[in-house]
Design a protein around this motif. Sequence first.
Motif, short mmCIF file in Angstrom:
data_model
loop_
_atom_site.label_atom_id
_atom_site.label_comp_id
_atom_site.label_asym_id
_atom_site.label_seq_id
_atom_site.Cartn_x
_atom_site.Cartn_y
_atom_site.Cartn_z
N TRP A 192 -5.63 13.48 14.53
CA TRP A 192 -6.17 14.05 13.29
C TRP A 192 -5.47 15.36 12.98
CZ3 TRP A 192 -9.68 11.24 10.53
CH2 TRP A 192 -10.17 10.10 11.19
N PRO A 193 -5.17 15.60 11.72
CA PRO A 193 -4.50 16.86 11.35
C PRO A 193 -5.48 18.02 11.38
CG PRO A 193 -5.00 15.60 9.37
CD PRO A 193 -5.40 14.73 10.54
N ASP A 194 -4.95 19.21 11.56
CA ASP A 194 -5.77 20.42 11.46
C ASP A 194 -6.01 20.79 10.00
OD1 ASP A 194 -5.97 20.82 14.28
OD2 ASP A 194 -3.90 21.53 14.25
N ALA A 195 -5.11 20.36 9.14
CA ALA A 195 -5.25 20.61 7.70
C ALA A 195 -4.41 19.57 6.97
CB ALA A 195 -4.77 22.02 7.34
N GLY A 196 -4.76 19.34 5.70
CA GLY A 196 -3.99 18.42 4.88
C GLY A 196 -4.73 17.14 4.56
N GLU A 197 -4.08 16.29 3.78
CA GLU A 197 -4.68 15.05 3.31
C GLU A 197 -3.79 13.86 3.64
OE1 GLU A 197 -6.83 15.43 -0.77
OE2 GLU A 197 -5.06 16.73 -0.89
N VAL A 198 -4.43 12.73 3.93
CA VAL A 198 -3.74 11.45 4.10
C VAL A 198 -4.39 10.47 3.14
CG1 VAL A 198 -3.14 9.57 5.67
CG2 VAL A 198 -3.29 11.92 6.54
N LEU A 199 -3.60 9.93 2.22
CA LEU A 199 -4.13 9.04 1.18
C LEU A 199 -3.46 7.67 1.29
CD1 LEU A 199 -3.98 11.50 -1.87
CD2 LEU A 199 -5.92 11.08 -0.36
N PHE A 200 -4.29 6.61 1.30
CA PHE A 200 -3.80 5.24 1.21
C PHE A 200 -4.18 4.71 -0.17
CE2 PHE A 200 -4.21 4.25 6.07
CZ PHE A 200 -3.22 5.17 6.33
N ASP A 201 -3.20 4.39 -0.98
CA ASP A 201 -3.46 3.95 -2.36
C ASP A 201 -4.39 4.92 -3.09
OD1 ASP A 201 -1.82 1.75 -2.41
OD2 ASP A 201 -3.39 0.29 -1.96
N GLY A 202 -4.17 6.22 -2.83
CA GLY A 202 -4.94 7.25 -3.51
C GLY A 202 -6.30 7.54 -2.90
N GLU A 203 -6.71 6.80 -1.89
CA GLU A 203 -8.02 7.01 -1.26
C GLU A 203 -7.87 7.78 0.06
OE1 GLU A 203 -9.98 3.29 -0.81
OE2 GLU A 203 -10.08 2.88 -2.96
N ASN A 204 -8.88 8.56 0.40
CA ASN A 204 -8.85 9.42 1.58
C ASN A 204 -8.91 8.58 2.85
OD1 ASN A 204 -9.07 11.46 3.46
ND2 ASN A 204 -11.22 11.90 3.01
N ALA A 205 -7.78 8.48 3.57
CA ALA A 205 -7.75 7.71 4.81
C ALA A 205 -8.42 8.44 5.96
CB ALA A 205 -6.31 7.39 5.17
N MET A 223 0.85 -1.20 0.00
CA MET A 223 0.00 0.00 0.00
C MET A 223 0.88 1.25 0.00
SD MET A 223 -2.81 1.29 2.81
CE MET A 223 -4.12 0.20 2.27
N THR A 224 0.52 2.23 -0.79
CA THR A 224 1.24 3.50 -0.78
C THR A 224 0.59 4.45 0.22
OG1 THR A 224 -0.12 4.43 -2.55
CG2 THR A 224 1.87 3.26 -3.21
N ILE A 225 1.40 5.32 0.79
CA ILE A 225 0.92 6.34 1.72
C ILE A 225 1.35 7.69 1.17
CG2 ILE A 225 1.02 7.23 4.09
CD1 ILE A 225 2.02 4.42 4.91
N GLU A 226 0.42 8.62 1.10
CA GLU A 226 0.76 9.97 0.64
C GLU A 226 0.21 10.98 1.63
OE1 GLU A 226 0.78 12.62 -3.47
OE2 GLU A 226 -0.21 10.66 -3.41
N LEU A 227 1.09 11.84 2.09
CA LEU A 227 0.72 12.92 3.01
C LEU A 227 0.88 14.24 2.27
CD1 LEU A 227 2.78 11.66 6.07
CD2 LEU A 227 0.40 11.14 5.56
#
Length: 349
Positions: free
Chosen positions: A53-66, A1-5
């Motif tokens: 939980w972040p105050d702002a930003g995105e966390v994506l697992f395999d391109g999906e919103n975690a 699984m890829t993780i993107e922050l």
Amino acid sequence: MTIELRKIVKKFGDFVALDRVDLRVGDGELVALLGPSGSGKTTLLRIIAGLDWPDAGEVLFDGENALARGASERQVGFVFQHYALFRHMTVFENVAFGLRVQPRAIRKDEAAIRARVRELLDLVQLGWLSGRYPSQLSGGQRQRIALARALAIQPRILLLDEPFGALDAKVRKELRQWLRSLHSEINVTSIFVTHDQEEALEVANRVVVMDKGRIEQVGTPGEVYDYPASAFVHGFIGESIVLAVEVGGGLVQLGGKPLNIAANGAAAGAAKLFVRRHDMQIGPAGSGALEGAVRRVRSFGPIQRAEVALCGGEGKTLIEIDAPRDRELQPGEIVGLQPRRYRIFAARD
């Protein structure tokens, strides 16, 4: 699984723990988050796990919103520094716990649970301890059981927070080698937090160096060690000699005296010269860019560590140098010093 922050921000009151952090972790990678206390490492790990939980930003697992999923839905295994084993449960039941509390729709039957636990205990080489309690185990054994428990639910991501921090140096070294071998077998996308540079450089595929809530550099262990991107990275990773110098007209000066080294494109003004201890070549007096008097020498194995008082400037600056023992240094000896490899950063960096 890829993780993107993407642009992750986290604040605790007025304190900015994470400041617009961007990071991508590839499928099957073993990545280390390395930095001093308070740099944001554990906060970032907890956000990935869904424990914060972040105050702002995105966390994506395999391109999906975690961030749309809770911690229990992210298929993340988490290993804590202090094991967090259940003291009233045997080793076997500790590993089985995550499987037994899964929702009925996906829970395995008892025979499958027992088979999975035996498989994991064999994987961590502790099947013979299945009937013991945590209090009857060594620290290294407890940490391996904690890892087996995290793997029981077949996570798509494995997160480890200072996994070896509570262990003594010898056990830490053994477990680092073991974890590297284990990861090559299980091939789960893994991130571990550490403030131990040796641990990060030895275990990880890539190292993420953090400071004050920001990422200073991302690279392979060789890249962050040999080509540090900032003064902080150079000073934090490895043992460096740091000298306050002045750059101007293509010259580098220490205490008003020009040094026989190139400025390598460094901007004019106050700067810091960084040299690894083993990259400072020692020769006879007058043979190098610097000169100093040997104050003290300690020898261990093939290396001698010399404390040298640099000559010139106001007072004397003490530095430590690692040198081979092909020529034994003597206290009181005057030596020439020439940096083989070095970096110059502006003093403000």
